[in-house]
Design a protein around this motif. Structure first.
Motif, mmCIF file in Angstrom:
data_model
loop_
_atom_site.group_PDB
_atom_site.id
_atom_site.type_symbol
_atom_site.label_atom_id
_atom_site.label_comp_id
_atom_site.label_asym_id
_atom_site.label_seq_id
_atom_site.Cartn_x
_atom_site.Cartn_y
_atom_site.Cartn_z
ATOM 1 N N ASN A 1 -0.074 3.694 -2.872
ATOM 2 C CA ASN A 1 -0.892 4.441 -2.413
ATOM 3 C C ASN A 1 -2.156 5.095 -3.105
ATOM 4 O OD1 ASN A 1 -0.971 6.800 -1.492
ATOM 5 N ND2 ASN A 1 0.013 8.184 -1.655
ATOM 6 N N ASP A 2 -2.763 3.891 -3.331
ATOM 7 C CA ASP A 2 -4.263 4.194 -3.901
ATOM 8 C C ASP A 2 -4.072 4.667 -5.175
ATOM 9 O OD1 ASP A 2 -5.601 2.586 -1.776
ATOM 10 O OD2 ASP A 2 -5.989 5.359 -1.231
ATOM 11 N N LYS A 3 -2.602 4.269 -6.001
ATOM 12 C CA LYS A 3 -3.202 4.866 -6.769
ATOM 13 C C LYS A 3 -2.635 3.509 -8.271
ATOM 14 C CE LYS A 3 -1.639 9.842 -6.375
ATOM 15 N NZ LYS A 3 -0.429 10.081 -5.673
ATOM 16 N N ILE A 4 -3.046 3.839 -9.603
ATOM 17 C CA ILE A 4 -2.033 2.965 -10.247
ATOM 18 C C ILE A 4 -1.252 3.505 -10.801
ATOM 19 C CG2 ILE A 4 -2.417 2.252 -12.489
ATOM 20 C CD1 ILE A 4 -5.488 2.453 -12.546
ATOM 21 N N VAL A 5 0.015 2.462 -10.417
ATOM 22 C CA VAL A 5 1.827 3.407 -10.356
ATOM 23 C C VAL A 5 1.994 1.766 -12.150
ATOM 24 C CG1 VAL A 5 3.731 3.231 -9.218
ATOM 25 C CG2 VAL A 5 1.788 3.585 -8.237
ATOM 26 N N LYS B 1 0.824 -1.316 0.058
ATOM 27 C CA LYS B 1 0.005 0.258 -0.021
ATOM 28 C C LYS B 1 0.692 1.434 0.044
ATOM 29 C CE LYS B 1 -4.017 -1.595 2.272
ATOM 30 N NZ LYS B 1 -4.584 -1.565 3.945
ATOM 31 N N ASP C 1 6.357 10.528 -4.404
ATOM 32 C CA ASP C 1 5.422 9.943 -5.410
ATOM 33 C C ASP C 1 6.352 9.190 -6.737
ATOM 34 O OD1 ASP C 1 3.160 8.518 -5.821
ATOM 35 O OD2 ASP C 1 2.350 10.398 -6.689
#
Lengths: 467, 329
Positions: free
Chosen positions: B110-114, B106, B297
């Protein structure tokens, strides 16, 4: 320079202690937590940090300290002593073969800076020990590595022995040794290929080279930015080769270089030199005790003295410092100062060596290239203008003329005027710092037994700047 | 490898597909030493603990720090663990293991599409700028990425933007010959911006798909060199709209906390779009990239696992976590 942030952090955590009359156990606990975090952030090996804080804490908790008159100062002293102990007590010189050919092997991971450092070391030993060096290219793997060494050799006027990339390093080394003996060289610096410490085949290759060269020194080149793994790397190289010393490179970066601190404790390998830049003369003997002082923000007066005596007339420097302190500072002095700085290396590096300057200079970007422009501007001033800075600051037509003459813009001339004024102010301030202020910026100054007195008249600052 | 099935909930989901498992095997080989040296400790620690105590948390802190994960990130991470243990009333060490993996994942995502894919599209000149401090492996990485895209049928140009270090131009030239890429260079000591300018003209004339620009290694605190980089970046953007399409910061896995400073300052000068983590085949774990992702990020795009041409892998966080922890669970 390295350790800046570490010294800031330590100073922060110690400041609270320095101001207090008496230490409680809580104080010490809190301080040790700061010290621990700070050292970890500086990449000091975890085990070293543990040992270090334990040792300091034990000593600080001792009765003697707690009942002492000024416990904060004594804790600072303990931290300093302990840092010194970790990094080795004094500078370790190189072992040279006085009668025959001294051979030195450079080893390390890829990208640590072996090739550049090989050149620097050869230059250094030619300068200090008057040896006749031969560089030997044993990196047959990395594309163009030999060419890189040859370019460096050409820049330094030091011959490079190479046999291309087809022959085995050990066999090249053997021929290099014969070549050196028959051609009157008395120093071999062998540049080996970078390799991982866990690559057994490649490590075996180094052992083979070692058997041929029988080197006086095997120097591990270690990037100062290395993290926790530094100790693994050093231990492995040491195990296979019995490394005799190490060179920390890239210490001109903003890394805190905690690896330097760890290296000696965990592996017992002394750090012998440090690389301070990409220029081939940016190379210095590593002084553990001075580095310890630097960590604590004491500045590094001794290194400065070394540089000064190597490059500059001491009286000149003294006069300059006095003049700077008195606030009577003109463009002639400025120019003279520039020339000294150029001889000694980078301005930023120099400034940081002066105690107290580190803090004062924070945020000011010191840009070496600007020095050339500044010189041009000053050269376009008349003699009387140089002597009397007010002439320029009060006349815009003079400023325009100077700008035109030097080929720089008027705003650059203005900036120079400003920086002269700033410097005058800063120096005045340094010259008239009262002892209390020095205490907070630089806790170690409190360690001296004699209180700093304000002397009157000429030479009043000599006590603080030991030139 | 013995795996305790009961405690594999989240973990199992991560590696359900066969392909993932196969890839992870390759990671495994490269990172074996990494795991053994550091995360081996974690296994011993977890196995020897029966209860989740405060001591265990501080030991965990230490172990993550030893992996060069940034101090702040570690403190935050362990704080999260403490909190989760409390609110979920986790009592067994086994459950804590699973929590560590889940939270580490997580933290990165971080709740994003990486995505680890590069922004490379057809029918335009794609420009990738490689930056980093000295000796991290920029030139070698370029050779490997060129190889990848040549195999994908792209016409690749390598640009020798390191005009400073002795031998750098030839080093890149040798790589271009090895992989069969076009090569553009001017003489040593040229202004790198002018090299880029001319290289882009060359790319336009020769219908190049992908331009890989090498730059000289520079320490991030050198003002002049960073200004030079700014200029290079500007020139590229002026010649081709929205270029460079990727600016990759190359970071050596042995780098400690300084990696964060590198990412921060390089990112201020040229917007960094991704990190290449090199030399992960040693004992270093390169944990600092997790801090870089956490604080700035910036995602990791590739990892370097050896000196051979094909030893560069697209970064996959699941595989990364898997290979780091697979011995523990």
């Amino acid at each position: 320079m390295a350790f800046d942030n570490l010294s800031d952090r330590l100073q922060m955590s110690l400041r609270r202690v320095t101001g207090k009359g008496r230490l409680t156990e809580n104080d010490i606990e809190e301080m040790m937590r700061e010290v621990r975090l700070s050292l970890l952030e500086a990449d000091v090996n975890f085990k070293v940090v543990k040992e270090f804080t334990k040792e300091v804490k034990e000593q600080a908790m001792g009765e003697k300290i707690l009942k002492g008159l000024n416990p904060g100062q004594q804790v600072v002293k303990i931290v300093h002593e302990e840092l010194k102990k970790i990094m080795g007590d004094k500078a370790e010189p190189l072992t040279l073969n006085v009668m025959g050919v001294t051979t030195i092997m450079m080893v390390g991971l890829q990208g640590a800076g072996k090739t550049t450092t090989a050149g620097k070391l050869a230059l250094h030993l030619r300068k200090t020990n008057n040896l006749k060096p031969l560089l030997v290219a044993l990196d047959i793997y990395r594309p163009a590595a030999i060419e890189q060494l040859k370019t460096i050799g050409a820049q330094l006027d030091i011959p490079v022995f190479e046999l291309g990339i087809l022959e085995k390093p050990a066999s090249i080394a053997k021929k290099a040794l014969d070549y050196a003996k028959t051609n009157g060289f008395n120093l071999i610096v062998a540049d080996t290929a970078g390799r991982l410490h866990i690559d057994e085949l490649m490590m075996k290759e180094l052992v083979d080279v070692k058997e041929v060269l029988k080197p006086q020194e095997i120097l591990l080149t270690l990037d100062a930015m290395t993290g926790q793994d530094a100790v693994n790397v050093a231990s492995s190289f040491h195990q296979s080769l019995s490394v005799t010393g190490s060179i920390m490179t890239k210490l001109d970066g903003d890394t805190r270089g905690g690896a330097a601190l760890s290296l000696r404790t965990v592996t017992n390998i002394p750090i012998k030199f440090m690389g301070m830049g990409e220029k081939l003369d940016q190379f210095e003997v590593f002084h553990p005790e001075r580095m310890a002082s630097r960590i604590l923000g004491m500045g590094d007066v001794l290194t400065l003295v070394d540089k000064v005596t190597q490059n500059i007339d001491e009286d000149d420097m003294m006069g300059m410092m006095e003049k700077m302190m008195s606030g009577k500072f003109n463009y002639n002095d400025f120019l003279k100062q520039l020339k000294m700085i150029k001889k000694m290396g980078s301005l930023g590096g120099m400034m940081k060596l002066i105690p107290g300057m580190n803090k004062a200079m924070q945020g000011a970007n010191v840009d070496d290239k600007q020095l050339v422009f500044v010189e041009a501007i000053i050269s376009s001033m008349t003699k009387s203008e140089r002597k009397n800075p007010k002439l320029i600051s009060q006349s815009s037509s003079r400023r325009k003329r100077i700008a035109k003459g030097s080929g720089r813009s008027v705003s650059e001339v203005n900036r120079l005027i400003q920086s002269l004024e700033q410097q005058t102010v800063m120096m005045k301030r340094m010259g008239s710092m009262d002892p209390n202020k020095i205490n907070s910026a630089n806790p170690m100054s409190a360690l001296g037994n004699q209180p700093i007195k304000q002397k009157k008249g000429k030479g009043k600052n000599k006590s603080r700047f030991k030139f | 490898m013995k795996v305790d099935v009961i405690h594999m909930g989240f973990f199992k989901n991560l590696f359900s597909s066969k392909e993932k498992r196969k890839n992870a095997q390759k990671y495994n080989l490269g990172m074996k030493k990494t795991r053994e040296s550091v995360f081996g400790n974690l296994k011993v620690l977890l196995d020897s603990s029966e209860l989740i105590s405060e001591d265990l948390f501080s030991e965990l802190e230490e172990i993550f720090i030893m992996a060069d994960i940034g101090v702040d990130t570690v403190l935050k991470f362990v704080q999260t663990l403490r909190h989760k243990v409390e609110i979920n009333r986790i009592q067994s060490v086994e459950d804590l293991k699973e929590l560590i993996i889940e939270e580490m994942y997580k933290l990165y995502v971080n709740d994003k599409i990486v995505s680890s894919n590069l922004n490379i599209v057809n029918d335009r000149i794609n420009i990738i700028l490689f930056v980093g401090v000295n000796g991290v492996g920029k030139t070698t990485t370029i050779g490997k990425i060129a190889n990848e895209y040549i195999h994908k049928g792209k016409k690749v140009l390598m640009v020798a933007g390191d005009t400073f270090r002795a031998g750098a131009i030839n080093q890149l030239r040798i790589w271009s010959e090895r992989v069969g890429a076009d090569f553009f260079a001017k003489e040593e000591g040229s202004d790198p911006s002018s090299v880029m300018y001319d290289a882009i003209s060359y790319a336009k004339e020769n219908k190049i798909d992908l331009v890989l620009c090498d730059t000289a290694g520079r320490l991030q605190n050198k003002v002049n060199l960073m200004k030079e980089l700014e200029k290079i970046n500007k020139i590229i953007g002026r010649e081709i709209e929205f270029a460079p399409h990727e600016t990759l910061l190359v970071v050596d896995a042995t780098t400690g906390q300084n990696g964060l400073s590198q990412a921060k300052i390089f990112n201020e000068v040229t917007r960094i779009t991704g990190v290449v983590l090199t030399k992960l085949d040693g004992t270093a774990k390169g944990g600092i990239v997790l801090a870089i992702k956490d604080e700035l990020d910036i995602p990791i795009k590739y990892i370097g696992l050896g000196e051979k041409l094909e030893d560069l892998e697209h970064f996959d966080i699941e595989e990364y976590i898997y290979s780091m922890f697979s011995d523990i669970f």
